[in-house]
Design a protein around this motif. Structure first.
Motif, PDB file in Angstrom:
ATOM      1  N   PRO B 249      88.381  15.551 -31.942  1.00  0.00           N
ATOM      2  CA  PRO B 249      88.034  15.983 -33.400  1.00  0.00           C
ATOM      3  C   PRO B 249      88.202  17.499 -33.091  1.00  0.00           C
ATOM      4  CG  PRO B 249      86.421  14.486 -32.764  1.00  0.00           C
ATOM      5  CD  PRO B 249      87.112  14.684 -31.641  1.00  0.00           C
ATOM      6  N   PHE B 250      88.938  18.008 -34.139  1.00  0.00           N
ATOM      7  CA  PHE B 250      89.219  19.636 -34.376  1.00  0.00           C
ATOM      8  C   PHE B 250      89.776  20.274 -33.298  1.00  0.00           C
ATOM      9  CE2 PHE B 250      85.414  18.316 -36.996  1.00  0.00           C
ATOM     10  CZ  PHE B 250      85.902  18.494 -38.223  1.00  0.00           C
ATOM     11  N   CYS B 251      90.627  19.356 -32.339  1.00  0.00           N
ATOM     12  CA  CYS B 251      91.223  20.005 -31.302  1.00  0.00           C
ATOM     13  C   CYS B 251      90.132  20.527 -30.207  1.00  0.00           C
ATOM     14  CB  CYS B 251      92.435  21.202 -31.493  1.00  0.00           C
ATOM     15  SG  CYS B 251      93.398  20.613 -32.794  1.00  0.00           S
ATOM     16  N   GLY B 252      88.886  19.953 -30.287  1.00  0.00           N
ATOM     17  CA  GLY B 252      87.781  21.016 -29.476  1.00  0.00           C
ATOM     18  C   GLY B 252      88.125  20.990 -28.026  1.00  0.00           C
ATOM     19  N   LYS B 253      88.132  19.711 -27.386  1.00  0.00           N
ATOM     20  CA  LYS B 253      88.395  19.744 -25.857  1.00  0.00           C
ATOM     21  C   LYS B 253      89.908  20.716 -25.693  1.00  0.00           C
ATOM     22  CE  LYS B 253      85.873  15.821 -24.482  1.00  0.00           C
ATOM     23  NZ  LYS B 253      85.470  14.728 -23.864  1.00  0.00           N
ATOM     24  N   TYR B 254      90.926  20.387 -26.309  1.00  0.00           N
ATOM     25  CA  TYR B 254      92.116  20.977 -25.967  1.00  0.00           C
ATOM     26  C   TYR B 254      92.104  22.158 -25.949  1.00  0.00           C
ATOM     27  CZ  TYR B 254      97.256  21.650 -26.385  1.00  0.00           C
ATOM     28  OH  TYR B 254      98.533  21.851 -26.026  1.00  0.00           O
ATOM     29  N   LEU B 255      91.463  22.794 -27.089  1.00  0.00           N
ATOM     30  CA  LEU B 255      91.553  24.473 -27.522  1.00  0.00           C
ATOM     31  C   LEU B 255      90.427  24.965 -26.147  1.00  0.00           C
ATOM     32  CD1 LEU B 255      91.470  24.718 -31.285  1.00  0.00           C
ATOM     33  CD2 LEU B 255      93.372  25.182 -29.453  1.00  0.00           C
ATOM     34  N   LYS B 256      89.390  24.425 -25.931  1.00  0.00           N
ATOM     35  CA  LYS B 256      88.406  24.825 -25.037  1.00  0.00           C
ATOM     36  C   LYS B 256      88.928  24.869 -23.928  1.00  0.00           C
ATOM     37  CE  LYS B 256      83.774  23.908 -22.884  1.00  0.00           C
ATOM     38  NZ  LYS B 256      82.806  22.672 -22.602  1.00  0.00           N
ATOM     39  N   THR B 257      89.736  24.004 -23.213  1.00  0.00           N
ATOM     40  CA  THR B 257      90.429  23.937 -21.828  1.00  0.00           C
ATOM     41  C   THR B 257      91.705  24.980 -22.029  1.00  0.00           C
ATOM     42  OG1 THR B 257      90.084  21.558 -21.976  1.00  0.00           O
ATOM     43  CG2 THR B 257      91.786  22.648 -20.210  1.00  0.00           C
ATOM     44  N   TYR B 258      92.227  25.261 -23.194  1.00  0.00           N
ATOM     45  CA  TYR B 258      93.342  26.216 -23.120  1.00  0.00           C
ATOM     46  C   TYR B 258      92.622  27.491 -23.006  1.00  0.00           C
ATOM     47  CZ  TYR B 258      96.393  29.345 -25.103  1.00  0.00           C
ATOM     48  OH  TYR B 258      97.586  30.514 -25.414  1.00  0.00           O
ATOM     49  N   ARG B 259      91.551  27.735 -23.800  1.00  0.00           N
ATOM     50  CA  ARG B 259      90.846  29.187 -23.795  1.00  0.00           C
ATOM     51  C   ARG B 259      90.325  29.393 -22.389  1.00  0.00           C
ATOM     52  NH1 ARG B 259      88.483  27.472 -29.448  1.00  0.00           N
ATOM     53  NH2 ARG B 259      90.138  28.309 -30.667  1.00  0.00           N
ATOM     54  N   ALA B 260      89.961  28.472 -21.501  1.00  0.00           N
ATOM     55  CA  ALA B 260      89.516  28.801 -20.150  1.00  0.00           C
ATOM     56  C   ALA B 260      90.488  28.785 -19.350  1.00  0.00           C
ATOM     57  CB  ALA B 260      88.539  27.315 -19.943  1.00  0.00           C
ATOM     58  N   GLY B 261      92.040  28.883 -20.029  1.00  0.00           N
ATOM     59  CA  GLY B 261      93.025  29.242 -19.063  1.00  0.00           C
ATOM     60  C   GLY B 261      93.187  27.924 -18.063  1.00  0.00           C
ATOM     61  N   LYS B 262      92.579  26.608 -18.265  1.00  0.00           N
ATOM     62  CA  LYS B 262      92.856  25.561 -17.424  1.00  0.00           C
ATOM     63  C   LYS B 262      93.852  24.498 -18.035  1.00  0.00           C
ATOM     64  CE  LYS B 262      88.752  26.098 -14.799  1.00  0.00           C
ATOM     65  NZ  LYS B 262      87.703  25.339 -14.075  1.00  0.00           N
ATOM     66  N   LEU B 263      94.412  24.757 -19.065  1.00  0.00           N
ATOM     67  CA  LEU B 263      95.215  23.676 -19.582  1.00  0.00           C
ATOM     68  C   LEU B 263      96.566  23.543 -18.711  1.00  0.00           C
ATOM     69  CD1 LEU B 263      95.345  21.760 -21.964  1.00  0.00           C
ATOM     70  CD2 LEU B 263      96.838  23.358 -23.203  1.00  0.00           C
ATOM     71  N   MET B 264      97.270  24.408 -18.386  1.00  0.00           N
ATOM     72  CA  MET B 264      98.345  24.311 -17.748  1.00  0.00           C
ATOM     73  C   MET B 264      98.234  24.849 -16.352  1.00  0.00           C
ATOM     74  SD  MET B 264     100.645  22.478 -19.239  1.00  0.00           S
ATOM     75  CE  MET B 264     102.610  22.841 -18.812  1.00  0.00           C
TER      76      MET B 264
END
Lengths: 264, 264
Positions: B249-264
């Motif tokens: 919901p609201f891209c919550g986990k996706y954006l949180k991981t991205y902002r932590a620099g841990k998505l890719m």
């Protein structure tokens, strides 16, 4: 499975500048790069100015077909521009797009039947984009009936189920996937096409979303993608998905593409 | 959704060497790298020698739990090694694995009930891996019934539908996806786990196949992955898929991981 390269679109600033300046080298280079990446069609949109779209689109078609052999997907809101572009296009073009909005439909139908090309039919009805998959299916059904009634072959119709961004609409992707499934089940023989890049609009690392959406759309039965095919792994992920879905016997296409150095 | 890091496995040459040499630094580093990449559990397999697996696995558990806080997935063909490792494990371990092969099942059942941990149950029956999804479902059903009968909680059971390589078996991925769908439908409350890397064994650019398989498995309802989580985009693609499937919901986990620099 068709990949339609989306990059030659004048809604992109750099392309608009090239259209206004009639920068052949830039347009030709962008055409070649997309075909080298694996595009089977190239979308062309030259709506950079209010007055010259007709002549600009004709110019763009000539420049692009001067350097690549793939057919083009003629993309305009102006029936006049589409008509002029189809007249200079070599081979069979795809028209982008018709929809259930009556003015748009009526303006383009004679052209579609005359050109005998392929046509993208958007799931947009008289009152807009239906919220549900069933609603979008009904728009698709109406469009297919009217197009077939006018003599368009069923296999030349590419229905676009429409995908909005998951950033603004929580169920944006799932309703689209469900629409594809319903169209493939209830309108057999009709093709489907997805403008996959929309799904990640406004979200970082959009390529991830494009790749995952392409994979899910292939599972649902999609036949074509309108997408940025250059170096973002979309074609590679789509080929991997086809292999997993049992649609690439003996890994033939996957390995052939890999060995040609074109997978990634 | 759980990600179980698969790298600490002595079937890999470099890990086997580290086990034989009791190279703490290497094992600890590999544990930390996986947790930093997003692993929620770490698989540990120390079967590097014929004689010392019991003591090697105990050593490995201690080394790994000395540097990371995640629980471990105790991976061995030896019930004795699993028992010894569970005894020194802090917190609740996962046991990898039980199956419908009678000797294996009977040897491990008392341990599973005693440890009260999670357990991976492979869809391998008395005569091997069933060819069909329905066959694998029946193996799963039998395993779940017997495990529950012995007092194991349903939510602690992680059924592995088994995936073979699409290089050798054309329908290897589709039968697995169908098995997941059937298990989630017919055995509600039971969890599922996929050792995703197997699907691309022997095929170049395996990460592509892993990512696409993870996306399709999430669509089918998978609950956990046993996978190489380090820098290959698997977790990122899985998060993108969850977002597309309307499960973030609201891209919550996706954006949180991205902002932590841990998505890719």
């Amino acid at each position: 499975l068709l990949f339609i390269g989306e990059a030659l679109n004048a809604t992109r600033k750099r392309v608009a500048e090239a259209v206004l300046a009639h920068d052949e080298e830039f347009i030709a280079g962008l055409a070649q790069a997309q075909v080298e990446s694996g595009a089977n069609y190239l979308d062309v949109n030259a709506a950079a100015s209010n007055n010259d779209e007709v002549s600009d689109l004709v110019w763009m078609v000539k420049v692009v077909q001067g350097v690549v052999d793939v057919p083009l997907c003629i993309d305009s809101a102006s029936p006049k521009a589409i008509q002029a572009a189809c007249e200079v296009h070599r081979g069979v073009p795809m028209i982008n797009s018709i929809s259930g909005e009556p003015m748009k439909f009526n303006a383009l139908l004679p052209l579609v039947t005359k050109v005998k090309g392929k046509v993208i039919a958007l799931c947009i009805g008289e009152t807009g984009i239906p919220k549900t998959a069933q609603g979008r299916l009904e728009v698709a059904r109406g469009l297919v009936e009217r197009l077939e009634g006018a003599g368009v072959e069923r296999e030349d119709i590419y229905v676009d189920p429409i995908v909005l961004s998951v950033a603004t609409e929580h169920g944006a992707a799932t309703v689209t996937l469900e629409t594809i499934t319903l169209i493939k089940r209830d309108l057999p023989g009709v093709n489907t096409i997805l403008a996959v890049s929309n799904v990640g609009f406004g979200i970082p690392e959009r390529a991830l979303l494009n790749n995952a959406m392409a994979t899910l759309a292939l599972h649902a039965g999609i036949d074509a993608f309108l997408a940025d095919v250059r170096g973002k792994g979309l074609i590679a992920h789509a080929m991997a998905a086809k292999l997993l879905l049992g649609q690439d016997p003996f890994c033939g296409k996957y390995l052939k593409t890999y060995r040609a150095g074109k997978l990634m």
